[in-house]
Design a protein around this motif. Sequence first.
Motif, PDB file in Angstrom:
ATOM      1  N   ARG A   1       0.835  -1.212   0.000  1.00  0.00           N
ATOM      2  CA  ARG A   1       0.000   0.000   0.000  1.00  0.00           C
ATOM      3  C   ARG A   1       0.869   1.261   0.000  1.00  0.00           C
ATOM      4  O   ARG A   1       0.596   2.211  -0.740  1.00  0.00           O
ATOM      5  N   LEU A   2       1.909   1.272   0.812  1.00  0.00           N
ATOM      6  CA  LEU A   2       2.806   2.425   0.903  1.00  0.00           C
ATOM      7  C   LEU A   2       3.500   2.689  -0.433  1.00  0.00           C
ATOM      8  O   LEU A   2       3.515   3.818  -0.931  1.00  0.00           O
ATOM      9  N   ILE A   3       4.076   1.659  -1.026  1.00  0.00           N
ATOM     10  CA  ILE A   3       4.804   1.806  -2.289  1.00  0.00           C
ATOM     11  C   ILE A   3       3.858   2.257  -3.403  1.00  0.00           C
ATOM     12  O   ILE A   3       4.170   3.179  -4.165  1.00  0.00           O
ATOM     13  N   GLU A   4       2.696   1.635  -3.483  1.00  0.00           N
ATOM     14  CA  GLU A   4       1.721   2.026  -4.499  1.00  0.00           C
ATOM     15  C   GLU A   4       1.303   3.482  -4.312  1.00  0.00           C
ATOM     16  O   GLU A   4       1.182   4.229  -5.287  1.00  0.00           O
ATOM     17  N   SER A   5       1.074   3.903  -3.070  1.00  0.00           N
ATOM     18  CA  SER A   5       0.600   5.268  -2.816  1.00  0.00           C
ATOM     19  C   SER A   5       1.639   6.317  -3.196  1.00  0.00           C
ATOM     20  O   SER A   5       1.280   7.442  -3.552  1.00  0.00           O
TER      21      SER A   5
ATOM     22  N   GLU B   1       4.741   8.553 -10.391  1.00  0.00           N
ATOM     23  CA  GLU B   1       5.030   8.110 -11.757  1.00  0.00           C
ATOM     24  C   GLU B   1       3.738   8.035 -12.561  1.00  0.00           C
ATOM     25  O   GLU B   1       3.705   7.476 -13.651  1.00  0.00           O
ATOM     26  N   ALA B   2       2.662   8.610 -12.026  1.00  0.00           N
ATOM     27  CA  ALA B   2       1.337   8.486 -12.626  1.00  0.00           C
ATOM     28  C   ALA B   2       1.255   9.062 -14.036  1.00  0.00           C
ATOM     29  O   ALA B   2       0.390   8.659 -14.809  1.00  0.00           O
ATOM     30  N   ASP B   3       2.143   9.973 -14.403  1.00  0.00           N
ATOM     31  CA  ASP B   3       2.120  10.546 -15.745  1.00  0.00           C
ATOM     32  C   ASP B   3       2.863   9.689 -16.769  1.00  0.00           C
ATOM     33  O   ASP B   3       2.739   9.909 -17.965  1.00  0.00           O
ATOM     34  N   ILE B   4       3.656   8.734 -16.288  1.00  0.00           N
ATOM     35  CA  ILE B   4       4.416   7.904 -17.227  1.00  0.00           C
ATOM     36  C   ILE B   4       4.053   6.422 -17.152  1.00  0.00           C
ATOM     37  O   ILE B   4       4.334   5.676 -18.089  1.00  0.00           O
ATOM     38  N   LEU B   5       3.439   6.006 -16.041  1.00  0.00           N
ATOM     39  CA  LEU B   5       3.075   4.601 -15.864  1.00  0.00           C
ATOM     40  C   LEU B   5       1.717   4.482 -15.187  1.00  0.00           C
ATOM     41  O   LEU B   5       1.402   5.232 -14.266  1.00  0.00           O
ATOM     42  N   ASP B   6       0.962   3.514 -15.625  1.00  0.00           N
ATOM     43  CA  ASP B   6      -0.304   3.173 -14.991  1.00  0.00           C
ATOM     44  C   ASP B   6      -0.124   1.771 -14.399  1.00  0.00           C
ATOM     45  O   ASP B   6       0.942   1.177 -14.509  1.00  0.00           O
ATOM     46  N   GLY B   7      -1.155   1.237 -13.800  1.00  0.00           N
ATOM     47  CA  GLY B   7      -1.054  -0.111 -13.239  1.00  0.00           C
ATOM     48  C   GLY B   7      -0.285  -0.114 -11.932  1.00  0.00           C
ATOM     49  O   GLY B   7      -0.171   0.894 -11.259  1.00  0.00           O
TER      50      GLY B   7
ATOM     51  N   ASP C   1       3.928  -5.700  -6.138  1.00  0.00           N
ATOM     52  CA  ASP C   1       2.864  -6.592  -5.689  1.00  0.00           C
ATOM     53  C   ASP C   1       3.366  -7.339  -4.459  1.00  0.00           C
ATOM     54  O   ASP C   1       4.554  -7.266  -4.126  1.00  0.00           O
ATOM     55  N   PRO C   2       2.478  -8.041  -3.765  1.00  0.00           N
ATOM     56  CA  PRO C   2       2.914  -8.750  -2.557  1.00  0.00           C
ATOM     57  C   PRO C   2       4.065  -9.727  -2.817  1.00  0.00           C
ATOM     58  O   PRO C   2       4.976  -9.839  -1.995  1.00  0.00           O
TER      59      PRO C   2
ATOM     60  N   MET D   1      13.000   0.269  -4.404  1.00  0.00           N
ATOM     61  CA  MET D   1      11.668   0.307  -3.793  1.00  0.00           C
ATOM     62  C   MET D   1      11.554   1.381  -2.717  1.00  0.00           C
ATOM     63  O   MET D   1      10.916   1.188  -1.686  1.00  0.00           O
ATOM     64  N   PHE D   2      12.180   2.521  -2.963  1.00  0.00           N
ATOM     65  CA  PHE D   2      12.180   3.629  -2.008  1.00  0.00           C
ATOM     66  C   PHE D   2      10.834   4.334  -2.077  1.00  0.00           C
ATOM     67  O   PHE D   2      10.425   4.811  -3.138  1.00  0.00           O
ATOM     68  N   ALA D   3      10.147   4.398  -0.976  1.00  0.00           N
ATOM     69  CA  ALA D   3       8.839   5.049  -0.933  1.00  0.00           C
ATOM     70  C   ALA D   3       8.678   5.807   0.377  1.00  0.00           C
ATOM     71  O   ALA D   3       9.015   5.297   1.443  1.00  0.00           O
ATOM     72  N   VAL D   4       8.180   7.024   0.256  1.00  0.00           N
ATOM     73  CA  VAL D   4       7.819   7.850   1.403  1.00  0.00           C
ATOM     74  C   VAL D   4       6.359   8.216   1.220  1.00  0.00           C
ATOM     75  O   VAL D   4       5.940   8.593   0.117  1.00  0.00           O
ATOM     76  N   ARG D   5       5.579   8.107   2.263  1.00  0.00           N
ATOM     77  CA  ARG D   5       4.159   8.454   2.183  1.00  0.00           C
ATOM     78  C   ARG D   5       4.026   9.836   1.525  1.00  0.00           C
ATOM     79  O   ARG D   5       4.704  10.787   1.923  1.00  0.00           O
ATOM     80  N   PRO D   6       3.172   9.953   0.505  1.00  0.00           N
ATOM     81  CA  PRO D   6       3.102  11.195  -0.276  1.00  0.00           C
ATOM     82  C   PRO D   6       2.932  12.474   0.544  1.00  0.00           C
ATOM     83  O   PRO D   6       3.602  13.472   0.271  1.00  0.00           O
TER      84      PRO D   6
END
Length: 186
Positions: A23-27, A41-47, A51-52, A92-97
């Motif tokens: 959930r964090l990475i996707e968000s 990355e919403a402007d260059i990639l969808d989907g 995944d788990p 897989m670096f992700a920070v809550r938006p």
Amino acid sequence: MDTAPDQLTFRDAAESDVPALVRLIESAYRGAASRTGWTTEADILDGQRTDPEGVRAVIAADSSRMLLVERDGEPIACCQLEHRGPAAYFGMFAVRPGLQGGGLGRQIITEAERRVREEWGVGEMHMTVISVRDDLIAWYERRGYRRTGKMTPFPYGDERFGIPLRDDLQFELLVKPLQDPLPEGL
């Protein structure tokens, strides 16, 4: 488990963390929620971004770990660290938006670099970034990473990595020597 001065907790993720990590990475990268932060990355990639199974594989592998960052017991960031001989891979670096842009990412990457240097004795950190992400690459360059010009193709047709919205995507290898820490404030 280590707690930083601003009450961040860094720990290796466990199997039970997989749903929250996905959930964090996707968000941070996909969909409307990702637009709250600047790493979207919403402007260059969808989907999907991951995944788990992909997150589970990082957690389970002997040569890697998923570093989970929590504040008050709640996951707010993460990154993959993988030991690759004389170097470590950062992914897989992700920070809550809603928390992006306030220095949290800088703290996390600094801690990740410290850990791989001390625990694995590596002299370099490697990462791959989609080459059209100029703002993101500039952010990493300010932290001492350099562009190598070494490109690998984006896995077009493999929806596990997203659905490309353009046809010029590729990954560029960025590298940082880890011998000397950067001065504070950069």
